[in-house]
Design a protein around this motif. Structure first.
Motif, short mmCIF file in Angstrom:
data_model
loop_
_atom_site.label_atom_id
_atom_site.label_comp_id
_atom_site.label_asym_id
_atom_site.label_seq_id
_atom_site.Cartn_x
_atom_site.Cartn_y
_atom_site.Cartn_z
N GLN A 27 -15.23 26.20 -9.60
CA GLN A 27 -13.92 26.48 -10.22
C GLN A 27 -13.87 27.86 -10.87
O GLN A 27 -12.80 28.32 -11.28
CB GLN A 27 -13.60 25.42 -11.28
N ALA A 28 -15.02 28.53 -10.98
CA ALA A 28 -15.05 29.88 -11.54
C ALA A 28 -16.36 30.54 -11.14
O ALA A 28 -17.37 29.85 -10.93
CB ALA A 28 -14.92 29.86 -13.07
N TRP A 29 -16.32 31.87 -11.05
CA TRP A 29 -17.52 32.65 -10.75
C TRP A 29 -17.85 33.60 -11.89
O TRP A 29 -16.96 34.09 -12.59
CB TRP A 29 -17.32 33.49 -9.49
N VAL A 30 -19.15 33.87 -12.04
CA VAL A 30 -19.67 34.94 -12.91
C VAL A 30 -20.46 35.87 -12.01
O VAL A 30 -21.39 35.43 -11.33
CB VAL A 30 -20.58 34.37 -14.03
N VAL A 31 -20.13 37.15 -12.00
CA VAL A 31 -20.74 38.06 -11.05
C VAL A 31 -21.05 39.41 -11.69
O VAL A 31 -20.28 39.91 -12.50
CB VAL A 31 -19.84 38.25 -9.80
N GLY A 32 -22.22 39.97 -11.34
CA GLY A 32 -22.48 41.36 -11.68
C GLY A 32 -23.71 41.68 -12.47
O GLY A 32 -24.32 42.73 -12.27
N SER A 33 -24.11 40.84 -13.40
CA SER A 33 -25.23 41.19 -14.29
C SER A 33 -26.51 41.34 -13.48
O SER A 33 -26.95 40.41 -12.81
CB SER A 33 -25.42 40.10 -15.34
N GLY A 34 -27.12 42.53 -13.54
CA GLY A 34 -28.37 42.77 -12.84
C GLY A 34 -28.25 42.71 -11.34
O GLY A 34 -29.26 42.58 -10.64
N GLY A 35 -27.02 42.83 -10.81
CA GLY A 35 -26.82 42.70 -9.38
C GLY A 35 -27.28 43.89 -8.56
O GLY A 35 -27.50 43.77 -7.35
N GLY A 36 -27.44 45.04 -9.21
CA GLY A 36 -27.93 46.22 -8.52
C GLY A 36 -27.07 46.60 -7.33
O GLY A 36 -25.83 46.52 -7.37
N GLU A 37 -27.70 46.96 -6.22
CA GLU A 37 -26.99 47.45 -5.05
C GLU A 37 -26.17 46.36 -4.35
O GLU A 37 -25.30 46.66 -3.53
CB GLU A 37 -27.97 48.06 -4.06
N HIS A 38 -26.44 45.10 -4.68
CA HIS A 38 -25.70 44.00 -4.05
C HIS A 38 -24.47 43.58 -4.86
O HIS A 38 -23.74 42.68 -4.42
CB HIS A 38 -26.61 42.79 -3.87
N ALA A 39 -24.24 44.21 -5.98
CA ALA A 39 -23.16 43.75 -6.87
C ALA A 39 -21.79 43.83 -6.21
O ALA A 39 -20.95 42.94 -6.39
CB ALA A 39 -23.17 44.56 -8.16
N ALA B 190 -18.26 29.56 -17.87
CA ALA B 190 -18.26 28.10 -18.05
C ALA B 190 -16.92 27.63 -18.62
O ALA B 190 -16.38 26.59 -18.21
CB ALA B 190 -19.41 27.69 -18.96
N LEU B 191 -16.37 28.38 -19.56
CA LEU B 191 -15.09 28.00 -20.16
C LEU B 191 -13.95 28.14 -19.16
O LEU B 191 -13.00 27.34 -19.17
CB LEU B 191 -14.84 28.85 -21.40
N LEU B 192 -14.03 29.13 -18.29
CA LEU B 192 -13.03 29.25 -17.21
C LEU B 192 -13.10 28.04 -16.29
O LEU B 192 -12.07 27.45 -15.93
CB LEU B 192 -13.28 30.53 -16.40
N ALA B 193 -14.31 27.68 -15.91
CA ALA B 193 -14.47 26.53 -15.01
C ALA B 193 -13.99 25.24 -15.66
O ALA B 193 -13.49 24.33 -14.99
CB ALA B 193 -15.94 26.39 -14.61
N ALA B 194 -14.14 25.16 -16.98
CA ALA B 194 -13.72 23.96 -17.70
C ALA B 194 -12.21 23.88 -17.89
O ALA B 194 -11.71 22.87 -18.39
CB ALA B 194 -14.41 23.91 -19.06
N GLY B 195 -11.50 24.95 -17.51
CA GLY B 195 -10.04 24.87 -17.51
C GLY B 195 -9.29 25.78 -18.45
O GLY B 195 -8.06 25.79 -18.46
N LEU B 196 -9.98 26.58 -19.27
CA LEU B 196 -9.27 27.50 -20.16
C LEU B 196 -8.66 28.65 -19.36
O LEU B 196 -9.19 29.07 -18.32
CB LEU B 196 -10.20 28.06 -21.22
N SER B 197 -7.57 29.21 -19.87
CA SER B 197 -7.00 30.42 -19.29
C SER B 197 -7.97 31.57 -19.49
O SER B 197 -8.90 31.50 -20.32
CB SER B 197 -5.67 30.76 -19.97
N SER B 198 -7.79 32.65 -18.76
CA SER B 198 -8.69 33.79 -18.88
C SER B 198 -8.68 34.35 -20.30
O SER B 198 -9.73 34.73 -20.85
CB SER B 198 -8.33 34.88 -17.87
N TYR B 199 -7.51 34.40 -20.94
CA TYR B 199 -7.40 34.94 -22.31
C TYR B 199 -8.12 34.04 -23.31
O TYR B 199 -8.89 34.52 -24.16
CB TYR B 199 -5.93 35.09 -22.67
N ASP B 200 -7.90 32.74 -23.20
CA ASP B 200 -8.56 31.81 -24.11
C ASP B 200 -10.06 31.74 -23.85
O ASP B 200 -10.86 31.68 -24.78
CB ASP B 200 -7.94 30.42 -24.00
N ALA B 201 -10.46 31.73 -22.57
CA ALA B 201 -11.88 31.64 -22.25
C ALA B 201 -12.64 32.85 -22.78
O ALA B 201 -13.74 32.71 -23.35
CB ALA B 201 -12.09 31.53 -20.74
N ALA B 202 -12.06 34.04 -22.63
CA ALA B 202 -12.72 35.25 -23.11
C ALA B 202 -12.82 35.27 -24.62
O ALA B 202 -13.87 35.62 -25.19
CB ALA B 202 -11.97 36.48 -22.60
#
Length: 461
Positions: free
Chosen positions: A286-298, A410-422
């Protein structure tokens, strides 16, 4: 919720209230609140020396009337007038109570009261005010409403401004009380209630309080099952930076979503599963987290995450691959240096004017921007901003941002809006850091482990 209003909004509300009250009543409420806050700081009244630095505005009047209250309590109160025109009624009250007007600062006071520039004044200080402040450097300083010289509506700082130990404000918080760098110059902030609440408009800048977080936080229903609580996927880490994957997953696996999936290089995936046996592999999320330490594959991982059409947290290495507007359910989580590169400006510009740059980025990319800092800002494309007041300086440690990204996911996946989750995620992240630190140093993993304790400590919604 702690609301921060602009000067124009405050003036409009005051005008409505003034029409309903006897003349001078509002200033008397402010002055008595200010005087009692100063007494709390001093700890006693009799024989204590108070110096008022007084300008021409209403803040100067507040300082003079408060000085009269303090003089009647036994304080020795001196007023240094920094304008030919000051509040006449306040000055008369001070003299009647035994206070003095002085031309020079001959005796070192116990506390200095900054009533130099009102909230409607232009940023910066005149040379005579700067010189008077230099004479009492090191003495505890109480600012009236806002520290003189700060930009009240933006939180920005000119070269010359007051740095307060305590700021006593009236009616409502102003933007400068919440937003850095001005918030740092305010010191502790004490709000005196003037009864403005019912006539104040909606504020665009606000800060969540524990009750707000408790109300917004997704909680499992009595018949909940893991899929209904949300599945968050993590695409982070690499052979070069495996720790980023572990920490991102730690933030995501804090119990706020029903399941965590990890997608990454096999060797890194093995380490993730060893540390977090509850984490599973690729599948629907229901949501993705992407980028931390991803290097050239990010970049590749970002493209794959966005292709799923679900809310996505974009952090660290993936931010360099953001080139245009994104779905409004996206959350970007840059620090000042990363945001500077995204906007084509210098890092010092972002640090000096974080509110303006966070709002610009949210508009430019069409999504929520979480600008990390001492006072993290969560900006929505419509101009709303939430400021995070939780946290500790010990949180400035490697990997803390990875944990934050996973938590927001995790909060995005649980159903919060992007503004509330952040904004909820940022608040919980800071609260967990304070719990884990307990006044001492910490590492990023400690923050992840303390998230559950932070949730347990919230008031019942």
């Amino acid at each position: 919720m702690r609301h921060a209003h602009t000067v124009a909004q405050v003036r409009e509300a005051e005008a409505v209230l003034l029409a309903r009250l006897p003349e001078g009543a509002l200033m008397q409420r402010a002055a008595h609140g200010l005087a009692h806050a100063i007494l709390d700081l001093l700890g006693s009244a009799y024989g204590r020396r108070v110096l008022l630095l007084v300008g021409s505005g209403d803040n100067g009047g507040d300082a003079l009337y408060a000085g009269a209250v303090l003089a009647r309590r036994g304080c020795a109160v001196d007023a240094r007038l920094l304008s030919e025109r000051v509040h006449e009624g306040g000055l008369a009250a001070l003299r009647a109570a035994g206070g003095r007007v002085v031309g020079d600062i001959a005796t070192r006071p116990d506390v200095v009261v900054d009533g130099i520039v009102g909230i409607g004044g232009r940023p910066g200080l005149r040379p005579d005010a700067a010189a008077a402040l230099a004479q009492v450097r090191g003495v505890p300083l109480v600012a009236v409403d806002t520290p003189s010289g700060v930009d009240v509506d933006t939180g920005e700082l000119p070269d010359d401004h007051v740095v307060a130990d305590l700021t006593v404000t009236f009616g409502t918080h102003k933007v400068a009380h919440l937003v850095d760098p001005a918030a740092h110059a305010c010191g502790a902030v004490h709000l005196v209630d003037l009864g403005l609440g019912p006539v104040l408009p909606t504020a665009d800048v606000e800060a969540l309080q524990p009750a707000d977080v408790a109300r917004l936080l997704p909680r499992p229903a009595s018949d909940a099952q893991k899929y209904a609580r949300g599945v968050v996927g993590v695409r982070a880490g690499s052979a070069e930076y495996p720790g980023a994957a572990l920490l991102s997953v730690a933030g995501a696996a804090s119990g706020l979503a029903g399941m965590v999936r990890y997608v990454g290089e096999p060797a890194v995936a093995d380490r993730v599963r060893a540390a977090h046996p509850e984490v599973v592999g690729a599948g629907r999320v229901q949501a993705w987290v992407v980028g931390s330490g991803g290097g050239e594959h990010a970049g590749t991982e970002l493209t794959a995450a966005l292709a799923d059409g679900v809310p996505t947290v974009v952090d660290a290495d993936a931010l360099a691959h953001v080139t245009g507007p994104l779905p409004e359910t996206t959350v970007l989580t840059p620090h000042a240096g990363e945001l500077a590169r995204m906007l084509g400006v210098e890092r010092t510009e972002v640090e000096a004017t974080p509110l303006a740059h966070a709002r610009r980025a949210a508009t430019t990319y069409g999504c929520v921007v979480l600008l990390k800092g001492r006072r993290t800002l969560v900006a929505a494309p419509d101009g709303r901003v939430r400021v995070t007041e939780t946290g500790t300086p010990w949180l400035a440690t490697a990997g803390a941002g990875d944990v934050l990204g996973g938590l927001v996911g995790a909060l995005l996946a649980a159903g919060l809006s992007s503004y509330d989750a952040a904004s909820v995620g940022s608040w919980l992240h800071g609260a967990a850091a304070s719990l884990a630190s307990d006044g001492g140093p910490l590492v990023a993993g400690d923050v992840a482990h303390a998230i559950a304790e932070g949730v347990r400590g919230l008031p019942r919604p």
